[in-house]
Design a protein around this motif. Structure first.
Motif, short mmCIF file in Angstrom:
data_model
loop_
_atom_site.label_atom_id
_atom_site.label_comp_id
_atom_site.label_asym_id
_atom_site.label_seq_id
_atom_site.Cartn_x
_atom_site.Cartn_y
_atom_site.Cartn_z
N ASP A 61 38.36 49.52 53.16
CA ASP A 61 37.71 49.49 51.86
C ASP A 61 38.65 48.94 50.78
OD1 ASP A 61 35.51 50.54 53.14
OD2 ASP A 61 35.72 52.55 52.30
N ALA A 62 39.94 49.25 50.89
CA ALA A 62 40.92 48.70 49.94
C ALA A 62 40.98 47.18 50.07
CB ALA A 62 42.30 49.31 50.19
N GLY A 63 40.92 46.68 51.30
CA GLY A 63 40.89 45.23 51.51
C GLY A 63 39.65 44.60 50.93
N TYR A 64 38.52 45.30 51.07
CA TYR A 64 37.27 44.78 50.54
C TYR A 64 37.27 44.75 49.01
CZ TYR A 64 32.30 44.01 49.88
OH TYR A 64 31.09 43.47 49.50
N LYS A 65 37.81 45.78 48.40
CA LYS A 65 37.90 45.81 46.92
C LYS A 65 38.79 44.68 46.43
CE LYS A 65 37.12 50.73 46.48
NZ LYS A 65 37.72 52.04 46.26
N LEU A 66 39.90 44.45 47.13
CA LEU A 66 40.79 43.35 46.76
C LEU A 66 40.08 42.02 46.91
CD1 LEU A 66 43.61 42.49 45.82
CD2 LEU A 66 44.31 42.50 48.22
N ARG A 67 39.33 41.87 47.99
CA ARG A 67 38.56 40.65 48.22
C ARG A 67 37.62 40.38 47.04
NH1 ARG A 67 35.60 37.85 52.36
NH2 ARG A 67 33.49 37.43 51.70
N LYS A 68 36.85 41.40 46.65
CA LYS A 68 35.91 41.24 45.54
C LYS A 68 36.64 40.83 44.26
CE LYS A 68 33.41 44.83 44.95
NZ LYS A 68 32.50 45.97 44.82
N LEU A 72 37.88 37.12 44.62
CA LEU A 72 36.76 36.17 44.54
C LEU A 72 36.19 36.09 43.13
CD1 LEU A 72 34.84 36.87 47.88
CD2 LEU A 72 36.41 34.99 47.35
N LEU A 73 36.16 37.22 42.44
CA LEU A 73 35.69 37.24 41.05
C LEU A 73 36.64 36.44 40.16
CD1 LEU A 73 33.60 38.44 39.05
CD2 LEU A 73 35.18 40.35 38.75
N ALA A 74 37.94 36.65 40.33
CA ALA A 74 38.93 35.95 39.52
C ALA A 74 38.90 34.44 39.76
CB ALA A 74 40.33 36.49 39.81
N LYS A 75 38.64 34.03 41.01
CA LYS A 75 38.60 32.61 41.34
C LYS A 75 37.21 32.01 41.18
CE LYS A 75 42.49 32.64 44.44
NZ LYS A 75 43.26 31.53 44.92
N LYS A 76 36.24 32.88 40.80
CA LYS A 76 34.85 32.44 40.65
C LYS A 76 34.36 31.75 41.92
CE LYS A 76 35.12 32.17 35.71
NZ LYS A 76 36.16 31.72 34.87
N ALA A 77 34.71 32.34 43.06
CA ALA A 77 34.33 31.79 44.35
C ALA A 77 33.20 32.60 44.95
CB ALA A 77 35.54 31.80 45.29
N GLU A 78 32.37 31.92 45.73
CA GLU A 78 31.25 32.60 46.38
C GLU A 78 31.56 32.99 47.81
OE1 GLU A 78 27.53 30.60 45.93
OE2 GLU A 78 27.92 30.14 43.83
N ASN A 79 32.57 32.37 48.41
CA ASN A 79 32.96 32.75 49.77
C ASN A 79 34.48 32.84 49.84
OD1 ASN A 79 34.05 30.12 50.20
ND2 ASN A 79 32.04 29.37 50.78
N ASP A 80 34.99 33.23 51.01
CA ASP A 80 36.42 33.49 51.13
C ASP A 80 37.25 32.28 51.60
OD1 ASP A 80 35.67 33.40 53.77
OD2 ASP A 80 36.32 35.44 54.25
N GLU A 81 36.71 31.08 51.45
CA GLU A 81 37.47 29.87 51.82
C GLU A 81 38.82 29.82 51.10
OE1 GLU A 81 37.41 27.01 53.97
OE2 GLU A 81 35.98 28.41 54.82
N SER A 129 48.25 39.79 41.60
CA SER A 129 47.35 38.85 40.92
C SER A 129 46.09 39.54 40.41
CB SER A 129 46.98 37.71 41.86
OG SER A 129 46.16 38.17 42.91
N THR A 130 45.97 40.85 40.63
CA THR A 130 44.81 41.60 40.16
C THR A 130 45.29 42.81 39.36
OG1 THR A 130 44.66 43.14 42.03
CG2 THR A 130 43.59 41.01 42.29
N LYS A 131 44.34 43.57 38.85
CA LYS A 131 44.67 44.79 38.13
C LYS A 131 44.49 46.03 39.00
CE LYS A 131 43.47 42.84 33.69
NZ LYS A 131 42.65 42.90 32.50
N LEU A 132 44.21 45.82 40.28
CA LEU A 132 44.00 46.93 41.20
C LEU A 132 45.33 47.58 41.59
CD1 LEU A 132 41.43 45.41 43.72
CD2 LEU A 132 40.98 47.09 41.93
#
Length: 114
Positions: A8-15, A18-27, A58-61
């Protein structure tokens, strides 16, 4: 800390990434995920932690507590590391499912001891 919480921590980081990069997928994270997998497969704790710390920086998490338990413990390093990467790749379940899974794992372990 459990595998589920690390995933779940990995998933939160992913979100967050992706939000910061304005990306729709994990490419945009593919190279980083390969680096994490490589560090995990050769059991290079230093490299793995270096990448994870850079990602969180690179995040605030806040970083998940499970990373502390991974250090110096080969079994937890592998178990929690792969769980975290699965979360980064998008594996996630509802918190209700996580609680029932944790309960089931606890019951399975108590049954094994008997």
């Amino acid at each position: 800390m459990s595998r589920i919480k690390m995933r779940d921590a990995g998933y939160k980081l992913r979100k967050e990434i992706l939000l910061a990069k304005k990306a729709e997928n994990d490419e945009c994270m593919r190279g980083t995920i390969y680096q994490l997998l490589n560090a995990l497969s050769v059991r290079n704790e230093g490299k793995f932690m270096d990448i994870v710390i850079r990602l969180y920086s690179s995040t605030k998490l806040p970083m998940a507590d499970g990373f502390v338990y991974m250090l110096g413990n080969k079994e937890k390093f592998s178990e929690y590391g792969y769980s975290f990467i699965l979360g980064l790749k998008g594996s996630y379940t509802d918190s209700k499912d996580s609680k029932s899974e944790d309960t089931k794992q606890s019951q399975d372990k108590s049954g094994e001891e008997n």
